[in-house]
Scaffold this active site. Structure first.
Site, PDB file in Angstrom:
ATOM      1  N   CYS A   1      14.280  32.949 -18.566  1.00  0.00           N
ATOM      2  CA  CYS A   1      13.213  32.502 -17.677  1.00  0.00           C
ATOM      3  C   CYS A   1      13.791  31.934 -16.385  1.00  0.00           C
ATOM      4  O   CYS A   1      13.113  31.878 -15.368  1.00  0.00           O
ATOM      5  CB  CYS A   1      12.327  31.484 -18.380  1.00  0.00           C
ATOM      6  SG  CYS A   1      13.259  30.176 -19.155  1.00  0.00           S
TER       7      CYS A   1
ATOM      8  N   GLU B   1       8.015  38.600 -12.102  1.00  0.00           N
ATOM      9  CA  GLU B   1       9.168  38.383 -12.991  1.00  0.00           C
ATOM     10  C   GLU B   1       9.659  39.744 -13.501  1.00  0.00           C
ATOM     11  O   GLU B   1       8.887  40.498 -14.090  1.00  0.00           O
ATOM     12  CB  GLU B   1       8.759  37.502 -14.167  1.00  0.00           C
ATOM     13  CG  GLU B   1       9.936  37.093 -15.024  1.00  0.00           C
ATOM     14  CD  GLU B   1       9.516  36.212 -16.194  1.00  0.00           C
ATOM     15  OE1 GLU B   1       8.558  36.564 -16.898  1.00  0.00           O
ATOM     16  OE2 GLU B   1      10.170  35.174 -16.404  1.00  0.00           O
TER      17      GLU B   1
ATOM     18  N   GLU C   1       5.537  26.449 -21.144  1.00  0.00           N
ATOM     19  CA  GLU C   1       6.846  26.759 -20.549  1.00  0.00           C
ATOM     20  C   GLU C   1       6.822  28.257 -20.283  1.00  0.00           C
ATOM     21  O   GLU C   1       6.988  29.062 -21.203  1.00  0.00           O
ATOM     22  CB  GLU C   1       7.978  26.380 -21.524  1.00  0.00           C
ATOM     23  CG  GLU C   1       8.010  24.900 -21.914  1.00  0.00           C
ATOM     24  CD  GLU C   1       8.509  24.003 -20.785  1.00  0.00           C
ATOM     25  OE1 GLU C   1       9.103  24.517 -19.827  1.00  0.00           O
ATOM     26  OE2 GLU C   1       8.281  22.785 -20.863  1.00  0.00           O
TER      27      GLU C   1
ATOM     28  N   LYS D   1       5.170  29.243 -34.998  1.00  0.00           N
ATOM     29  CA  LYS D   1       5.079  30.705 -35.024  1.00  0.00           C
ATOM     30  C   LYS D   1       6.178  31.307 -34.153  1.00  0.00           C
ATOM     31  O   LYS D   1       6.143  31.227 -32.933  1.00  0.00           O
ATOM     32  CB  LYS D   1       3.723  31.202 -34.524  1.00  0.00           C
ATOM     33  CG  LYS D   1       3.538  32.645 -34.963  1.00  0.00           C
ATOM     34  CD  LYS D   1       2.632  33.461 -34.095  1.00  0.00           C
ATOM     35  CE  LYS D   1       3.232  33.991 -32.839  1.00  0.00           C
ATOM     36  NZ  LYS D   1       4.263  35.034 -32.999  1.00  0.00           N
TER      37      LYS D   1
END
Ligand code: NAD
Length: 530
Positions: free
Chosen positions: A267, A358, A233, A160
């Site tokens: 990331c 983040e 992840e 997906k």
């Protein structure tokens, strides 16, 4: 049929519409994958790798159009689509074409003396059907690599892609179609959260997820219901530590690339920069001057996802409200696009949101440190642990610091690049996730290691089998003391008994014991030191 719209975030223009997979159709996709699995898992590895090679060749043949499509879908500059999506994908596939046979070959391991004459090995078997769910920031690389790793290991895949970049999902589907995979082996399910949830609910044998911490937690909770193993992840808040003895000009260029490549939506972006006090002013001056030289649309692209731009603005506002200073940048550019100026921020403190959460945008917050220990403490003071970097010409010092960072990856005198070395395992610690892929781990993570021990079966019995006797008990005491004890000398009668017991395994037993287990146990207890 519903459609997902693909806007170009750098221009606001409508690019295309991609048909969405009905989440209700995911169940049937799983049935097709299950039906395809027996044949695909039995397909010789060399043949599976031929499909992989075709994907790589079609990807490289289409480099120019594919880079344009990625740029249109994400707003990144085309060179970054080539450098950080197409190149590392081709490189990783090429690595597995060369290494997969070795990585997946059964591995012989030693067999302890107790099982003398046996041999032991580990075999890597496919798990079944793997669900791969991907994000939008590197929509090609972060999809093709896990999908193909799972396929090489002999699994079928339900994939997906992100609903934010559906055009890239369609590009990937075209690559798989062009490679000619057998029906059901790899299926692309276009859609958003509901489609992702349907993939998890279809009970794949493993879920490989790349995305945010919040979604990672939900997927892990849903997977736990069915004990489905997950690899996560997730996000990062990567620190960069610059010591005074680093090449400052190089470190400035590295910091800017690490913070602003892909508009900071990496990331492993440099999200916290710690510079040794004695060179802090020089560093900030040079970083600001170099940031102002970066050219919109050439060195930096637009952001990709509107809510992300809002989060960047929130983090900046929070920092400013608490006394931070924008040295350059800080503004959204051009109405109707997602361009945001590369921003250098000073006067930040460890408790600000911009130093804890983040940000995932083109912002470089810089703060000074005094000692090596302080730099390590600041770097480790985070919920995240994906990547980090240490900058110094003194390599023993840089390595010493790297060893003390709680992080899945560390670069010395560079940023981000560990992920692009396909020989190195990749993954995070703490809230940055769990599991590793790339390198040998990248195929083992999609395999069940099966331990096999082979006994030729030529002896009538084994030493550890029934019947249990006082002499056998004594022989195991002797063997344990001899192999693992402090005093390794063995009295002659004990040694004689041990040899007798070993030789006894080669003789056919006369009769089986007639005593009841309780009586036998009691007899042993009377004769043996307890
Ligand atoms: P996201 O978590 O919003 O979405 C990721 C994917 O999960 C999408 O395909 C989405 O449709 C799907 N999804 C959402 N909810 C779901 C649910 N309940 N069940 C199943 N699937 C669901 O993440 P994003 O915004 O696309 O990506 C950005 C995040 O990804 C950042 O936090 C970034 O750090 C992280 N990221 C991590 C890595 C890494 O390798 N560690 C790499 C790239 C991005």
């Amino acid at each position: 049929m519903t459609y997902m719209t693909q806007l170009n975030p750098a221009t606001g223009e409508l690019i295309t519409e991609i048909p969405e997979t009905d989440p209700a159709a995911v169940h049937a996709a799983m049935q097709r994958a299950r039906a395809a699995f027996p044949s695909w898992s039995q397909t010789p590895l060399a043949e599976r790798l031929r499909y992989l090679k075709r994907v790589r060749e079609h990807l490289v043949d289409g480099i120019e159009t594919i880079a344009k499509d990625i740029a249109k879908a994400t707003g990144k500059v085309e060179i970054e689509a080539v450098m950080a999506e197409i190149f590392p994908t081709a490189d990783t596939l090429h690595y597995y074409e060369k290494e997969a046979a070795n990585i997946l070959a059964p591995k012989r391991v030693k067999t302890p003396i107790l099982f003398f004459g046996n041999h032991s090995y580990v075999e890597y078997k496919p798990m079944g059907v793997v669900g791969v769910i991907s994000p939008w920031n590197y929509p090609l690389y972060l999809s093709i690599v896990p999908v193909l790793s799972a396929l090489i290991a002999g699994n079928c895949v339900l994939f997906k892609p992100s609903e934010v970049t559906p055009l890239v999902g369609a590009v990937i589907e075209d690559l798989f179609t062009a490679a000619g995979f057998p029906p059901g082996v790899v299926q692309v399910l276009h859609g958003g959260r509901e489609t992702g949830q349907a993939v998890v609910a279809a009970k794949p044998d493993k879920i490989f997820f790349t995305g945010s911490v919040a979604t990672g937690k939900k997927i892990m909770a849903a997977a736990a219901e069915h004990l489905i193993p997950v690899e996560l992840e997730l996000g990062g808040k990567d620190p960069m530590i610059v010591f005074a003895d680093a090449d400052i000009d190089r470190a400035v260029k590295g910091a800017l690339w690490g913070a602003f490549t892909n508009a900071g939506q990496v990331c492993m972006s440099v999200e916290r920069l710690y510079v040794e006090e004695s060179v802090y002013d020089e560093f900030v001056r040079k970083a600001v001057a170099a940031t102002k030289q970066l050219r919109q649309g050439i060195e930096y692209g637009s952001m990709t996802f509107p809510p992300q731009l809002e989060l960047v603005q929130e983090h900046l506002q929070d920092a400013i409200d608490q006394g931070a200073t924008i040295q350059c940048g800080g503004r959204a550019l051009q109405e109707g696009t997602l361009y945001f100026e590369p921003t250098v921020l000073t006067g930040v403190t460890p408790d600000m949101r911009i130093m804890r959460e983040e940000t995932f945008g083109p912002v470089l917050p810089i703060m000074p440190f005094k000692t090596e220990q302080e730099a390590i403490t600041l770097a480790n003071d985070s919920e995240y642990g994906l990547n980090a970097s240490v900058w110094s010409k003194d390599l023993p010092k840089a390595k010493r610091v790297a060893s003390q960072l709680i992080s899945g990856n560390v670069c010395i005198n560079d940023v981000i690049t560990t992920v692009a070395n396909p020989h190195l395992p990749f993954g995070g610690v703490k809230h940055s996730g769990m599991g590793r892929y790339h390198g040998p781990e990248g195929l083992h993570t999609f395999s069940h290691p099966t331990s096999i021990m082979v006994n030729k079966g030529t002896k009538p019995r084994e030493i550890n089998w029934h019947p249990y006797t006082p002499e056998l008990h004594q022989a195991f005491n002797t063997l344990t003391q001899f192999l693992y004890g402090k005093k390794r000398s063995v009295p002659f009668p004990a040694l004689k008994n041990l040899i007798g017991q070993v030789l006894g395994t080669y003789r056919k037993p006369k009769t089986t014991a007639t005593t009841t287990p309780t009586t036998q146990q009691n007899t042993q207890n009377q004769n043996l030191p307890m």
